[in-house]
Scaffold this motif. Structure first.
Motif, mmCIF file in Angstrom:
data_model
loop_
_atom_site.group_PDB
_atom_site.id
_atom_site.type_symbol
_atom_site.label_atom_id
_atom_site.label_comp_id
_atom_site.label_asym_id
_atom_site.label_seq_id
_atom_site.Cartn_x
_atom_site.Cartn_y
_atom_site.Cartn_z
ATOM 1 N N UNK A 285 0.808 -1.219 0.000
ATOM 2 C CA UNK A 285 0.000 0.000 0.000
ATOM 3 C C UNK A 285 0.843 1.272 0.000
ATOM 4 N N UNK A 286 0.334 2.272 -0.683
ATOM 5 C CA UNK A 286 0.927 3.616 -0.746
ATOM 6 C C UNK A 286 2.315 3.627 -1.377
ATOM 7 N N UNK A 287 2.601 2.647 -2.241
ATOM 8 C CA UNK A 287 3.892 2.614 -2.930
ATOM 9 C C UNK A 287 3.681 2.365 -4.427
ATOM 10 N N UNK A 288 4.596 2.909 -5.233
ATOM 11 C CA UNK A 288 4.712 2.525 -6.635
ATOM 12 C C UNK A 288 6.141 2.015 -6.819
ATOM 13 N N UNK A 289 6.322 1.072 -7.754
ATOM 14 C CA UNK A 289 7.635 0.448 -7.930
ATOM 15 C C UNK A 289 8.143 0.674 -9.345
ATOM 16 N N UNK A 290 9.429 0.946 -9.446
ATOM 17 C CA UNK A 290 10.064 1.113 -10.756
ATOM 18 C C UNK A 290 10.060 -0.243 -11.477
ATOM 19 N N UNK A 291 9.656 -0.270 -12.756
ATOM 20 C CA UNK A 291 9.644 -1.544 -13.484
ATOM 21 C C UNK A 291 11.040 -2.057 -13.814
ATOM 22 N N UNK A 292 12.064 -1.224 -13.637
ATOM 23 C CA UNK A 292 13.431 -1.624 -13.973
ATOM 24 C C UNK A 292 14.218 -2.059 -12.727
ATOM 25 N N UNK B 126 4.103 7.042 3.810
ATOM 26 C CA UNK B 126 2.956 7.915 3.537
ATOM 27 C C UNK B 126 1.739 7.495 4.340
ATOM 28 N N UNK B 127 1.595 6.211 4.618
ATOM 29 C CA UNK B 127 0.436 5.754 5.401
ATOM 30 C C UNK B 127 0.400 6.452 6.762
ATOM 31 N N UNK B 128 1.563 6.578 7.404
ATOM 32 C CA UNK B 128 1.614 7.244 8.712
ATOM 33 C C UNK B 128 1.291 8.726 8.572
ATOM 34 N N UNK B 129 1.833 9.360 7.531
ATOM 35 C CA UNK B 129 1.555 10.775 7.280
ATOM 36 C C UNK B 129 0.062 10.986 7.025
ATOM 37 N N UNK C 184 4.763 12.357 -9.422
ATOM 38 C CA UNK C 184 3.508 12.287 -8.666
ATOM 39 C C UNK C 184 3.258 10.843 -8.219
ATOM 40 N N UNK C 185 4.054 10.395 -7.282
ATOM 41 C CA UNK C 185 3.920 9.012 -6.806
ATOM 42 C C UNK C 185 2.556 8.781 -6.147
ATOM 43 N N UNK C 186 2.239 9.596 -5.168
ATOM 44 C CA UNK C 186 0.988 9.395 -4.431
ATOM 45 C C UNK C 186 -0.218 9.764 -5.288
ATOM 46 N N UNK C 187 -0.109 10.821 -6.075
ATOM 47 C CA UNK C 187 -1.228 11.219 -6.937
ATOM 48 C C UNK C 187 -1.643 10.109 -7.887
ATOM 49 N N UNK C 188 -0.665 9.410 -8.463
ATOM 50 C CA UNK C 188 -0.962 8.302 -9.372
ATOM 51 C C UNK C 188 -1.388 7.060 -8.591
#
Ligand SMILES: [Zn+2]
Length: 311
Positions: free
Chosen positions: A123-130, A140-143, A195-199
């Motif tokens: 949750x609340x993460x995006x990962x680089x495909x490379x 971000x979850x705590x924030x 825009x990590x969280x926005x996406x």
């Protein structure tokens, strides 16, 4: 009359209501907006045929089992967890992390929607495909939790900004202290913005957690008649219903890193997705409708939430 060409998302819910009403007998239409009494698309006669066919068809049974297996991810969560999974319109949503960008870690190209998102497991993460590096680097979850207001909605002004640190490099003197940190407005290295969280909000929390959860639970209920699935779907639908009218992608969202007055209309998402999503939400409600009248625990929980969060 039902229009099938794309319409602004704001019209989708009334459109669905009209669609549903059009399928009712004329006498019912004359008494428009009278109390809904049964599922329109899955009345008892339909579900009986569906379940009878299911019992006789191994291929269909395999598909049904896949649905029930998937539903466990939401079924195992508490009512409070599912209710809280829906976010408000107070964080800018973005159609892309960066539509023509690269990974800030490995610098390889990550255009359009190539970032990987698995909201149920990460949750609340995006990962680089490379390089598989995950962002944002802060918790971000705590924030997010620190900024929840009296109505259960994230308020950036209330959130604890001391939590905005790279969790791998927390010391203030560490040069990577702020690397990859996103407070909801994106991470900037001074020249570029990701825009990590926005996406994530669009493709993770909304599409994977909320929409897929509601769809899967509703389908599991239709397949089995087990009210436990309908109960969980209703919790999620109810919270979406609380907040859905506050979403306006034209004012709150980014398409290709900018507010787009031409193609940017929508709700949680851009109009072409929002139209379908509104339809899916209305259909899910219709699917679970038969269970709602027999679920006093649902009424009790939602009434309690309404009191606690002043809804
Ligand atoms: Zn990378």
């Amino acid at each position: 009359m039902i229009y099938l060409f794309p319409a602004p998302a704001q019209r989708c819910v009334p459109l669905l209501i009209n669609l549903l009403l059009a399928l009712l007998p004329a006498s019912s239409q004359a008494e428009s907006y009278r109390e809904k009494t049964q599922s329109v698309f899955f009345p008892p006669a339909v579900t009986q045929i569906l379940r009878r066919n299911l019992a006789e068809n191994p291929a269909a049974q395999a598909q049904a089992q896949a649905c029930l297996t998937a539903a466990q991810a939401w079924l195992k969560q508490s009512d409070a967890e599912l209710w809280s999974a829906m976010f408000g319109a107070t964080i800018q949503r973005s159609w892309h992390v960066w539509s023509n960008g690269f990974c800030p870690q490995c610098r390889q190209s990550t255009p359009m929607n190539t970032w990987k998102i698995d909201a149920l497991n990460l949750p609340w993460k995006v990962a680089c495909p490379h390089c598989q590096e995950t962002f944002p680097k802060n918790d971000f979850a705590a924030f997010y939790k620190s900024g929840i207001d009296a109505h259960g909605i994230f308020d950036p002004a209330r959130a604890d900004r001391s939590l905005l640190v790279n969790a791998d490099h927390p010391a203030a003197t560490d040069p990577l202290h702020g690397f990859g940190v996103d407070d909801g407005t994106g991470y900037s290295d001074g020249s570029n913005r990701w825009h990590f969280i926005g996406a994530y909000l669009i493709y993770g929390q909304w599409k994977q957690v909320m929409l897929t959860g509601i769809r899967t639970l509703a389908m599991a209920y239709v397949l089995t008649g087990d009210p436990a699935y309908a109960h969980k779907a209703a919790i999620m639908l109810d919270r979406v219903a609380d907040l859905y009218p506050t979403f306006d992608f034209l004012k709150q969202g980014l398409s290709y890193e900018r507010v787009d007055p031409v193609v940017g209309a929508g709700m949680v998402t851009v109009w072409h997705d929002a139209c379908r999503e509104s339809m899916e939400l209305a259909l899910a409600y219709d699917m679970i409708f038969p269970a709602l009248d027999h679920d006093p625990a649902l009424v009790s929980f939602l009434s309690g939430q309404a009191r606690q969060y002043q809804l």
